[in-house]
Design a protein around this motif. Structure first.
Motif, PDB file in Angstrom:
ATOM      1  N   THR A  70      13.023  17.778  29.071  1.00 21.99           N
ATOM      2  CA  THR A  70      12.724  17.891  27.645  1.00 21.99           C
ATOM      3  C   THR A  70      13.134  19.284  27.200  1.00 21.99           C
ATOM      4  OG1 THR A  70      10.875  16.356  27.895  1.00 21.99           O
ATOM      5  CG2 THR A  70      10.959  17.670  25.876  1.00 21.99           C
ATOM      6  N   PHE A  71      14.325  19.369  26.635  1.00 24.75           N
ATOM      7  CA  PHE A  71      14.967  20.665  26.394  1.00 24.75           C
ATOM      8  C   PHE A  71      14.081  21.607  25.579  1.00 24.75           C
ATOM      9  CE2 PHE A  71      18.389  23.530  26.293  1.00 24.75           C
ATOM     10  CZ  PHE A  71      18.610  23.968  24.996  1.00 24.75           C
ATOM     11  N   ARG A  72      13.473  21.097  24.534  1.00 21.27           N
ATOM     12  CA  ARG A  72      12.715  21.966  23.639  1.00 21.27           C
ATOM     13  C   ARG A  72      11.461  22.540  24.298  1.00 21.27           C
ATOM     14  NH1 ARG A  72      11.983  16.753  22.125  1.00 21.27           N
ATOM     15  NH2 ARG A  72       9.847  15.946  22.127  1.00 21.27           N
ATOM     16  N   SER A  73      11.073  22.010  25.422  1.00 20.76           N
ATOM     17  CA  SER A  73       9.890  22.525  26.107  1.00 20.76           C
ATOM     18  C   SER A  73      10.194  23.752  26.968  1.00 20.76           C
ATOM     19  CB  SER A  73       9.264  21.440  26.986  1.00 20.76           C
ATOM     20  OG  SER A  73      10.103  21.135  28.091  1.00 20.76           O
ATOM     21  N   SER A 102      12.890  31.140  22.662  1.00 14.14           N
ATOM     22  CA  SER A 102      11.791  30.215  22.856  1.00 14.14           C
ATOM     23  C   SER A 102      12.224  28.792  22.520  1.00 14.14           C
ATOM     24  CB  SER A 102      10.598  30.626  22.006  1.00 14.14           C
ATOM     25  OG  SER A 102      10.961  30.628  20.621  1.00 14.14           O
ATOM     26  N   GLY A 103      11.347  27.848  22.833  1.00 10.11           N
ATOM     27  CA  GLY A 103      11.707  26.441  22.722  1.00 10.11           C
ATOM     28  C   GLY A 103      12.128  25.982  21.340  1.00 10.11           C
ATOM     29  N   TYR A 104      11.467  26.495  20.313  1.00  5.81           N
ATOM     30  CA  TYR A 104      11.804  26.144  18.935  1.00  5.81           C
ATOM     31  C   TYR A 104      12.498  27.276  18.200  1.00  5.81           C
ATOM     32  CZ  TYR A 104       9.172  21.861  19.545  1.00  5.81           C
ATOM     33  OH  TYR A 104       8.739  20.631  19.982  1.00  5.81           O
ATOM     34  N   ARG A 158      20.003  28.167  19.845  1.00  3.85           N
ATOM     35  CA  ARG A 158      19.901  26.889  20.525  1.00  3.85           C
ATOM     36  C   ARG A 158      19.934  25.769  19.507  1.00  3.85           C
ATOM     37  NH1 ARG A 158      14.711  27.048  23.965  1.00  3.85           N
ATOM     38  NH2 ARG A 158      15.183  24.849  24.373  1.00  3.85           N
ATOM     39  N   ASP A 159      20.407  24.622  19.955  1.00  2.00           N
ATOM     40  CA  ASP A 159      20.415  23.411  19.149  1.00  2.00           C
ATOM     41  C   ASP A 159      19.683  22.350  19.966  1.00  2.00           C
ATOM     42  OD1 ASP A 159      20.948  21.022  17.840  1.00  2.00           O
ATOM     43  OD2 ASP A 159      22.964  21.617  17.255  1.00  2.00           O
ATOM     44  N   ASN A 160      18.432  22.098  19.632  1.00  2.00           N
ATOM     45  CA  ASN A 160      17.638  21.168  20.430  1.00  2.00           C
ATOM     46  C   ASN A 160      18.132  19.722  20.299  1.00  2.00           C
ATOM     47  OD1 ASN A 160      16.092  23.235  21.428  1.00  2.00           O
ATOM     48  ND2 ASN A 160      14.354  22.868  20.053  1.00  2.00           N
ATOM     49  N   ASN A 176      20.721  19.679  22.948  1.00  2.00           N
ATOM     50  CA  ASN A 176      20.292  20.181  24.260  1.00  2.00           C
ATOM     51  C   ASN A 176      21.199  21.303  24.755  1.00  2.00           C
ATOM     52  OD1 ASN A 176      18.326  18.245  24.188  1.00  2.00           O
ATOM     53  ND2 ASN A 176      19.117  17.029  25.882  1.00  2.00           N
TER      54      ASN A 176
END
Length: 121
Positions: A28-31, A52-54, A72-74, A77
């Motif tokens: 779970t990429f955003r985690s 960070s995740g977000y 990052r682009d959740n 991923n």
């Protein structure tokens, strides 16, 4: 298990730019906090940047602050490292990493295979 694959490295002249990408799969990429590290020949692996995740928090090594940008682009991923105003001392193998906390230490859980960045003077 998270798999990380870096791309975008290459040879560039001093003052130039490169954009590194790191595609993640298997988790779970955003985690995950995502980090970039680098290792030059004969030197220890060193922290470059983390996000960070977000994407609410970012952190940079002093040596790259103002020149590099992590993002990052959740949905994709993927984490990126935009590198501007490159210097010969930025030459290294660049690694992306994933872990549960934001840290400058290399204590991340998952690592990519690395991508070579060479900056000529």
């Amino acid at each position: 298990q998270v798999q990380l694959v870096e791309s975008g490295g290459g040879l560039v002249q001093a003052g130039g730019s490169l954009r590194l990408s790191c595609a993640a799969s298997g988790g779970t990429f955003r985690s995950y906090v995502m980090g970039w590290f680098r290792q030059a020949p004969g030197k220890e692996r060193e922290f470059v940047a983390a996000i960070s995740g977000y994407a609410t928090m970012t952190y940079y090594a002093d040596s790259v602050k103002g020149r590099f940008t992590i993002s990052r682009d959740n949905a994709k991923n993927t984490v990126y490292l935009q590198m501007n105003s490159l210097k010969p001392e930025d030459t290294a193998v660049y690694y992306c990493a994933a872990g549960p906390i934001m840290t400058m230490s290399p204590g991340y859980d998952y690592w990519g295979q690395g991508t070579q960045v060479t900056v000529s003077s």
